[in-house]
Enzyme design. Structure first.
Site, PDB file in Angstrom:
ATOM      1  N   GLY A 208      -4.145  -2.731   1.390  1.00 53.26           N
ATOM      2  CA  GLY A 208      -3.400  -2.953   0.193  1.00 53.26           C
ATOM      3  C   GLY A 208      -2.127  -3.281   0.830  1.00 53.26           C
ATOM      4  N   ASN A 209      -0.887  -3.457  -0.281  1.00 54.86           N
ATOM      5  CA  ASN A 209       0.635  -3.380   0.292  1.00 54.86           C
ATOM      6  C   ASN A 209       1.059  -2.643  -1.137  1.00 54.86           C
ATOM      7  OD1 ASN A 209       1.260  -5.464  -1.937  1.00 54.86           O
ATOM      8  ND2 ASN A 209      -0.258  -6.495  -0.980  1.00 54.86           N
TER       9      ASN A 209
END
Ligand code: CTP
Length: 396
Positions: A208-209
């Protein structure tokens, strides 16, 4: 946002009346002129002084005063109102309005105004679910009243059910939506994406980020407030769902792509504020991966580029999260993805980009116009982006 708006807040006699103080406070903080009007029963639950202290204005109550200016006041307030909100609205008030009876204060204003009317019911679940109340609400809806549905939860009686006054954010969001009906995006359909997509590695881990979703949510809310019909396709975030916006939750890039493809079918504009994960694991482990090897190699494959691949005739706005050569890199993306506008931001600056409430962006349109904006709140940035979208409407 609510500056110069006159909001008549009607309060009726329910235990939820104390929550009206929070609604009055939020509306006042956002710049609205809040005129509070209470039934006598409402004053048993919350003192008019509490509300006048919050709004800084007088409070009109229905308590009998021989020389009261009541008859004039309800007409004047009804005319001054940009919107009338009754929160909480009891079953008895709803029944009276449905029958056209106005013998006490908030109801008198409802009859005297041409402004839109919002009702936020609060009552015991049995009363709310009763077919008489439901029929009354249906009748009022058919007349154009906007109903903010009560929520499910613990009731004052100790039981559990649907009847709790909707929360303040939802009521205030609905007020903004109703006030925005004549805005410059009225009747326009906007699709906005937000948050960071997640690609599962195994049942408990993902790639993810750190996107918080704040920029996309701010755009969705700003568009709603300007009258647009908004679909917000959001990857997981910790933000509350904005009222008056259709929220479509997704997790992965493929899910977001599917939702975007469906949503843009009738859209006037797509604004891709989501931070889309560019790579996904080639395979997702069915069971949790155990740490029984000293090294673990993940094989990654590209995710689709949603913005570059989406088909259709609508305004396309993308974001460019850059750490260097911001304008040049953003221009390349604008051309490559055939966008109408790109919002470039420097993700290395502490006060812009991921997680924070402010952003410093550069707006670049397809004609090559570059506009460097100063540091501003994400909400202000959202409105500047929408100014650009409004400017492009019907001109492509
Ligand atoms: N975007 C998208 N699908 C992807 C990646 C990005 O739709 N798979 C969209 C983003 O929502 C954004 C724009 O494309 O509006 C640019 O995203 P960004 O991450 O800055 O660029 P990338 O195309 O991913 O290029 P790079 O990561 O190489 O800079």
């Amino acid at each position: 946002m609510l500056t110069d708006k006159t909001i008549v807040l009607g309060i009726t006699g329910s235990i939820a009346a104390y929550k009206a103080a929070d609604i009055a406070s939020q509306l006042t903080k956002e710049g609205a002129r809040v005129e509070v009007v209470m039934t006598e029963a409402a004053t048993w639950f919350i003192a008019p002084l509490t509300l006048s202290s919050i709004t800084g204005r007088g409070v009109v109550t229905d308590m009998f005063e021989p020389d009261s200016q009541r008859t004039i006041e309800h007409v004047a307030l009804g005319e001054a109102a940009d919107v009338v909100v009754i929160a909480p609205a009891t079953a008895s008030l709803i029944a009276k309005l449905a029958a056209g009876i106005a013998d006490e204060m908030p109801a008198l204003i409802v009859l005297a105004t041409k402004a839109p009317i919002i009702l936020a019911p609060a009552m015991h679940a049995n009363m709310y679910e009763n077919s008489i109340t439901q029929e009354n609400l249906a009748k009022l809806k058919a007349r154009g009243f906007v109903i903010v549905e009560p929520e499910y939860g613990r009731l004052a009686s100790g039981g559990v059910g649907r009847g709790r006054l909707a929360d303040t954010d939802k009521i205030v969001g609905t007020i903004k939506q109703v006030l925005g009906r004549r805005g410059d995006l009225a009747g326009k359909k906007l699709v906005v994406t937000a948050g960071g997509t997640q690609e599962p590695i195994d049942p408990v881990r993902h790639i993810g980020n750190p996107s918080s979703g704040k920029m996309g949510y701010a755009i969705a809310e700003a568009a709603r407030d300007r009258g647009a019909e908004v679909k917000l396709i959001t990857a997981p975030t910790s933000l509350p769902q904005p009222a008056g916006v259709e929220v479509i939750p997704v997790k992965t890039t493929l899910e977001m792509q599917k939702a975007v493809t469906k949503a843009v079918a009738k859209a006037d504009a797509l604004i891709m504020a989501a931070a889309v994960t560019d790579y996904q694991p080639k395979t997702t482990a069915k069971e949790k991966i155990k740490k029984d090897t000293p090294e673990l190699k993940l094989e990654l494959v590209r995710t689709p580029d949603i913005l570059a691949e989406v088909k259709g005739d609508f305004i396309r706005v993308g974001f460019a999260a850059e750490s260097n050569d911001i304008v040049a890199n953003a221009k390349k993306k604008l051309e490559k993805k055939k966008l109408d506008m790109i919002v470039a931001n420097d993700i290395t600056a502490a006060d812009s980009g991921f997680g924070v409430d402010t952003n410093k962006v550069i707006l670049i349109d397809k004609k090559g116009k570059v506009e460097k904006l100063p540091l501003m709140s994400k909400r202000e940035v959202a409105d500047r982006i929408l100014d650009g979208v409004v400017g492009m409407m019907g001109k492509r």
